[in-house]
Scaffold this active site. Structure first.
Site, PDB file in Angstrom:
ATOM      1  N   GLU A  41       7.395   7.539  -9.054  1.00  0.00           N
ATOM      2  CA  GLU A  41       6.240   7.000  -9.198  1.00  0.00           C
ATOM      3  C   GLU A  41       5.315   8.011  -8.160  1.00  0.00           C
ATOM      4  OE1 GLU A  41       5.179   2.844  -8.417  1.00  0.00           O
ATOM      5  OE2 GLU A  41       7.356   2.456  -9.013  1.00  0.00           O
TER       6      GLU A  41
ATOM      7  N   ASN B   8      -3.380   2.224 -13.910  1.00  0.00           N
ATOM      8  CA  ASN B   8      -2.450   1.403 -13.408  1.00  0.00           C
ATOM      9  C   ASN B   8      -1.136   2.081 -13.392  1.00  0.00           C
ATOM     10  OD1 ASN B   8      -1.459  -1.047 -12.083  1.00  0.00           O
ATOM     11  ND2 ASN B   8      -0.425  -1.670 -14.242  1.00  0.00           N
TER      12      ASN B   8
ATOM     13  N   GLY C 150       0.723  -1.190   0.140  1.00  0.00           N
ATOM     14  CA  GLY C 150      -0.104   0.046  -0.115  1.00  0.00           C
ATOM     15  C   GLY C 150       0.820   1.159   0.004  1.00  0.00           C
TER      16      GLY C 150
ATOM     17  N   LEU D 250      -2.294  -6.917  -8.069  1.00  0.00           N
ATOM     18  CA  LEU D 250      -1.662  -7.824  -8.860  1.00  0.00           C
ATOM     19  C   LEU D 250      -2.554  -8.565  -9.806  1.00  0.00           C
ATOM     20  CD1 LEU D 250       0.422  -9.199  -6.122  1.00  0.00           C
ATOM     21  CD2 LEU D 250       1.206  -7.790  -7.765  1.00  0.00           C
TER      22      LEU D 250
ATOM     23  N   ASP E  91      -0.632  -4.559 -18.041  1.00  0.00           N
ATOM     24  CA  ASP E  91       0.482  -3.720 -18.213  1.00  0.00           C
ATOM     25  C   ASP E  91       0.204  -2.990 -19.802  1.00  0.00           C
ATOM     26  OD1 ASP E  91       1.241  -3.855 -15.657  1.00  0.00           O
ATOM     27  OD2 ASP E  91       2.783  -5.366 -16.183  1.00  0.00           O
TER      28      ASP E  91
ATOM     29  N   LEU F 262      -5.479  -9.485 -13.090  1.00  0.00           N
ATOM     30  CA  LEU F 262      -5.805  -9.372 -14.228  1.00  0.00           C
ATOM     31  C   LEU F 262      -7.144  -9.082 -14.094  1.00  0.00           C
ATOM     32  CD1 LEU F 262      -5.118  -8.728 -17.098  1.00  0.00           C
ATOM     33  CD2 LEU F 262      -5.939 -11.080 -17.599  1.00  0.00           C
TER      34      LEU F 262
ATOM     35  N   HIS G  22       2.890   0.951 -13.408  1.00  0.00           N
ATOM     36  CA  HIS G  22       4.092  -0.065 -13.696  1.00  0.00           C
ATOM     37  C   HIS G  22       5.414   0.403 -13.424  1.00  0.00           C
ATOM     38  CE1 HIS G  22       5.384  -3.927 -14.585  1.00  0.00           C
ATOM     39  NE2 HIS G  22       6.130  -3.528 -15.537  1.00  0.00           N
TER      40      HIS G  22
HETATM   41  C1  GRF Z   1       4.963   0.019  -7.503  1.00  0.00           C
HETATM   42  O1  GRF Z   1       6.103  -0.556  -7.839  1.00  0.00           O
HETATM   43  C2  GRF Z   1       3.962   0.123  -8.639  1.00  0.00           C
HETATM   44  O2  GRF Z   1       4.619   0.470  -9.689  1.00  0.00           O
HETATM   45  C3  GRF Z   1       3.364  -1.413  -9.042  1.00  0.00           C
HETATM   46  O3  GRF Z   1       3.097  -2.019  -7.330  1.00  0.00           O
HETATM   47  C4  GRF Z   1       4.422  -1.457  -6.581  1.00  0.00           C
HETATM   48  C5  GRF Z   1       3.779  -0.688  -5.317  1.00  0.00           C
HETATM   49  O4  GRF Z   1       3.171  -1.535  -4.534  1.00  0.00           O
HETATM   50  N1  GRF Z   1       2.305  -1.255  -9.492  1.00  0.00           N
HETATM   51  P1  GRF Z   1       2.387  -1.054  -3.111  1.00  0.00           P
HETATM   52  O5  GRF Z   1       1.732   0.059  -3.324  1.00  0.00           O
HETATM   53  O6  GRF Z   1       3.585  -0.731  -2.169  1.00  0.00           O
HETATM   54  O7  GRF Z   1       1.703  -2.213  -2.794  1.00  0.00           O
END
Ligand code: GRF
Length: 220
Positions: free
Chosen positions: A191, A119, A26, A104, A162, A106, A121
């Site tokens: 990010e 999303n 999170g 995680l 993705d 689909l 990535h």
């Molecule tokens: C990040 O690397 C993001 O790009 C990918 O999940 C990771 C973060 O997971 N989609 P979280 O928010 O720490 O659970």
């Protein structure tokens, strides 16, 4: 002297209603919470849905006082059934935008949520994306390949991992002494800006999807 417009014509923009989908720590959710609190993102999180029960992300959501639902992937037999359960909740809370944040699985995006699911990535798509590319595996693969740069991608989600139209990308260097962990940390810093930026553009109505290309309209 200019007269004030009557109240009914004043354009009061409501904050964007976000549903956030998580499966893990999170950290992405926490970043959105902090941007909203700092008034850097004109949005409110109206629902968090986690596909796992005992993860730190659920704890973060609850600590922030956010309505939280657990919808286990194992509770549905098919992608369709799982997606229906998720989007039904999103409809109930009248979410404007659904943000996958370390989610995680689909999903099958229903018609009424086309171009309303994003999303993020941790690589420069289309490189190092798709099934199996998540978490530190992404950064490990970037290092093994010998890339000199990597980064992150925010995109609209479609029915493939993705894959949907790209909204924002940010680039970081890969350094000689990087480990998957050090690279993940450098990418995550970007990010933390890229996702709020994409959501802000959506909130401002400035994203126009034309096939695979997302045009960013200039502010009027
Ligand atoms: C990040 O690397 C993001 O790009 C990918 O999940 C990771 C973060 O997971 N989609 P979280 O928010 O720490 O659970």
């Amino acid at each position: 002297m200019p007269t004030k417009p009557p109240k009914s014509t004043v354009n009061v923009k409501k904050p964007l209603r976000l549903a956030v989908l998580i499966s893990g720590t999170g950290n992405t959710l926490q970043n959105l919470i902090e941007h909203i609190r700092a008034r850097k993102l004109p949005a409110e999180i109206v629902l968090v849905i986690s596909s796992k029960a005992d993860v730190a992300g659920v704890e973060k959501a609850r600590r922030a006082g956010l309505p939280t639902e657990i919808i286990l992937r194992s509770s549905a037999e098919t992608v369709e059934a799982f997606s229906q359960a998720i989007f039904e909740c999103c409809r109930e809370v009248q979410a404007d935008l659904v943000c996958m944040a370390g989610f995680l699985h689909l999903l099958r995006i229903p018609d009424d949520f086309q171009n309303r699911v994003m999303n993020i990535h941790p690589a420069l798509l289309p490189a190092f994306g798709g099934k199996g590319y998540y978490g530190l595996r992404v950064h490990q693969a970037v290092l093994e390949y010998g890339c000199k740069v990597t980064g992150c991608t925010v995109h609209f989600a479609d029915n493939e991992y993705d894959h949907g139209p790209i909204i924002v990308q940010r680039v970081v260097p890969v350094l000689d002494d990087d480990t998957p962990e050090s690279l993940a940390a450098r990418v995550f810093e970007e990010e933390c800006e890229a996702y709020p930026e994409a959501i802000r553009l959506f909130a401002e109505g400035r994203l126009r999807v034309e096939g695979r290309r997302v045009r960013i309209l200039t502010r009027c």
